[in-house]
Design an enzyme around this catalytic site. Structure first.
Site, PDB file in Angstrom:
ATOM      1  N   ASP A 171       0.769  -1.250   0.000  1.00 47.86           N
ATOM      2  CA  ASP A 171       0.000   0.000   0.000  1.00 47.86           C
ATOM      3  C   ASP A 171       0.802   1.303   0.000  1.00 47.86           C
ATOM      4  OD1 ASP A 171      -1.751  -2.060   0.395  1.00 47.86           O
ATOM      5  OD2 ASP A 171      -2.809  -1.137   2.070  1.00 47.86           O
ATOM      6  N   GLU A 412       3.447  -8.928  11.645  1.00 50.68           N
ATOM      7  CA  GLU A 412       3.057  -8.560  10.282  1.00 50.68           C
ATOM      8  C   GLU A 412       4.308  -8.229   9.451  1.00 50.68           C
ATOM      9  OE1 GLU A 412       0.444  -5.199  10.382  1.00 50.68           O
ATOM     10  OE2 GLU A 412      -0.138  -5.368   8.281  1.00 50.68           O
TER      11      GLU A 412
HETATM   12  C1  9WN Z   1      -5.814  -2.058   3.274  1.00 51.24           C
HETATM   13  C2  9WN Z   1      -4.543  -7.089   5.275  1.00 51.24           C
HETATM   14  C3  9WN Z   1      -4.038  -5.961   4.386  1.00 51.24           C
HETATM   15  C4  9WN Z   1      -3.006  -6.463   3.365  1.00 51.24           C
HETATM   16  C5  9WN Z   1      -2.289  -5.322   2.652  1.00 51.24           C
HETATM   17  C6  9WN Z   1      -1.719  -4.393   3.696  1.00 51.24           C
HETATM   18  C7  9WN Z   1      -2.838  -3.883   4.604  1.00 51.24           C
HETATM   19  C8  9WN Z   1      -4.991  -2.693   4.398  1.00 51.24           C
HETATM   20  C9  9WN Z   1      -4.807  -1.690   5.533  1.00 51.24           C
HETATM   21  O1  9WN Z   1      -3.459  -4.975   5.236  1.00 51.24           O
HETATM   22  O2  9WN Z   1      -3.759  -3.138   3.838  1.00 51.24           O
HETATM   23  O3  9WN Z   1      -6.118  -3.008   2.311  1.00 51.24           O
HETATM   24  O4  9WN Z   1      -5.754  -1.548   6.306  1.00 51.24           O
HETATM   25  O5  9WN Z   1      -3.771  -1.052   5.636  1.00 51.24           O
HETATM   26  O6  9WN Z   1      -1.012  -3.339   3.105  1.00 51.24           O
HETATM   27  O7  9WN Z   1      -1.270  -5.844   1.832  1.00 51.24           O
HETATM   28  O8  9WN Z   1      -3.634  -7.275   2.430  1.00 51.24           O
HETATM   29  O9  9WN Z   1      -3.471  -7.775   5.847  1.00 51.24           O
END
Ligand code: 9WN
Length: 446
Positions: A171, A412
């Site tokens: 992201d 994570e």
């Molecule tokens: C938005 C769930 C997700 C991952 C992504 C990571 C993060 C979300 C957030 O978490 O994104 O989609 O709330 O920040 O960047 O890769 O799938 O783990």
């Protein structure tokens, strides 16, 4: 660092996955991530396939609950009764006739890993279960890949365009955030920034209730991502309707590299089950494999994402540069150059592989996609190295990844310099991919 006990790590990984299990599917982490995410569930299924192929198949099936009638697979499916209502409101998926009626979803996608997960599951299944599973899942995956090409590769060039950084999975990766910084901002947002009021936003954020703010997206990045999602909504999240001046449109490197690897899995599982995928999709697959090369910069010796409107590369080195190793069908001077880059100090600190090289100006050791080491990108790099016969380096990265998690827990992400675990604890894809890496014998190339 010695080899941690694989059996012990695998047992602890399963405990994390059981803790995060929500019936048929698994959330990424308790609290901060209560919903189902696309690529998370694929990594989870890949790990679960080692232990319980039927449960892994259920994880993937649950993902397709969210598939839209046009084939789109959303990046999130909201858990019933989720407290994450603010996030569901951004999308309001039920206002779109193609969206499913019985679940709420987001209206954008995420890296297309279902075919890769399906292949891992099929390979782990008993012969009698394999065929019915593939007969059910392959047509759904085909519909998803067809949507990607139909809705996101308007010029039929072979590269899919993303409309939001949440789609790329990495992201807050610096190239996307720089691109977002160039976006025309609404007046209220300029005022927030000018008066340094962004800290006020912190009180409205859910994520910082669970994870220290210094490990999450900055307020500016977070705000811009929200603004972009609201803006994309105005155009129905439909690339055809999105004016370039009001949008951020990117031919994303990580996404397209993963798509090429996934296409290869799709062709293999479909052929294995005797399911034709159609000439059109086959042509798209071939085009993508060739088009990925356009993202290579010979003078820098790296791959970069590209602005889909201007064609300008999005500068800044990121871990995504190594993902084409997994996609490339043959070993070339280019792949050899990439493998060599992994030994550079910025890319190979004590706890490799950082999401941004440690010697880059944007490097931030503990902040999300701006520096930390992530197990999912390590896993894809290990696959890529093995794919090119770089078994020794693949095994070394596998060993280091397992040792890092054994020492720091199933976080994570991790600081590449200290190994400190950051972000959410008890994170599902860390657990699942550790389960896969700990269970597999060091691999021979495909
Ligand atoms: C938005 C769930 C997700 C991952 C992504 C990571 C993060 C979300 C957030 O978490 O994104 O989609 O709330 O920040 O960047 O890769 O799938 O783990």
């Amino acid at each position: 660092m010695g080899e941690p006990s694989g059996a012990d790590l695998a047992r602890r990984a399963l405990e994390v996955l059981d803790h995060n299990r929500r019936g048929e599917w698994t959330c990424p982490a308790d609290g901060i991530y209560p919903n189902q995410w696309l690529w998370d569930s694929c990594f989870i299924a890949i790990g679960l396939a080692r232990h319980d192929p039927q449960r892994a198949a259920g994880e993937l099936r649950a993902l397709f609950r969210g598939q839209w009638a046009n084939g789109m697979l959303p990046h999130m499916i909201f858990a019933a009764g989720s407290h994450d209502a603010g996030s569901a409101r951004i999308w309001r998926s039920r206002s779109f006739p193609e969206a499913p009626r019985d679940v709420e979803t987001s209206c954008i996608t995420q890296p297309p890993l279902p075919a890769v997960a399906a292949e891992h599951i099929a390979n782990a299944m008993a012969e009698a279960d394999r065929r019915p599973f593939l007969e059910e899942i392959v047509p759904e995956i085909v519909r998803y890949h067809e949507w990607l090409y139909r809705a996101r590769d308007l010029g039929q060039r072979g590269l899919v365009t993303l409309i939001h950084p949440w789609e790329c999975g990495l992201d807050t990766t610096p190239p996307w955030m720089t691109e977002l910084g160039r976006m025309r901002e609404p007046r209220w947002m300029r005022a927030v920034m000018r008066w340094h009021l962004a800290h006020v936003v912190r009180f409205l954020r859910r994520d910082t209730r669970y994870v220290p703010a210094c490990e999450r997206p900055s307020e500016d990045d977070g705000l811009r991502m929200l603004v972009l999602a609201h803006r994309a909504r105005r155009y129905g999240f439909d690339l055809r309707r999105m004016p370039p001046a009001d949008s951020v449109l990117v031919e994303d490197l990580a996404f397209n590299a993963i798509l090429v690897a996934a296409n290869r899995s799709l062709v293999r599982i479909a052929a294995g089950a005797g399911i034709p995928i159609g000439e059109h999709l086959q042509r798209c697959c071939a085009r993508s494999a060739a088009a990925l090369d356009e993202l290579w910069d010979e003078s820098k010796g790296e791959y970069f994402s590209r602005n889909a409107t201007t064609g300008a590369p999005l500068g800044g080195s990121t871990v995504a540069t190594f993902l084409p190793l997994w996609a490339a069908s043959s070993t070339t001077a280019r792949t050899a150059r990439l493998v060599a880059r992994l030994s550079e100090p910025g890319w190979w600190p004590r706890f490799p592989v950082p999401s941004v090289p440690t010697d880059a100006p944007e490097f931030d050791a503990e902040r999300y996609w701006k520096g930390p080491t992530w197990v999912n990108t390590n896993w894809m790099i290990i696959e890529g190295l093995a794919h090119h016969g770089e078994q020794e380096l693949a095994d070394e990265l596998r060993r280091r990844t397992l040792a890092l998690v054994a020492a720091s827990g199933f976080s994570e992400y991790f600081s590449p310099t200290t190994g400190h675990g950051d972000g959410a604890g008890e994170f599902s894809w860390t657990a699942a991919l550790v389960l896969d890496l700990a269970t597999r014998a060091p691999r021979s190339p495909e």
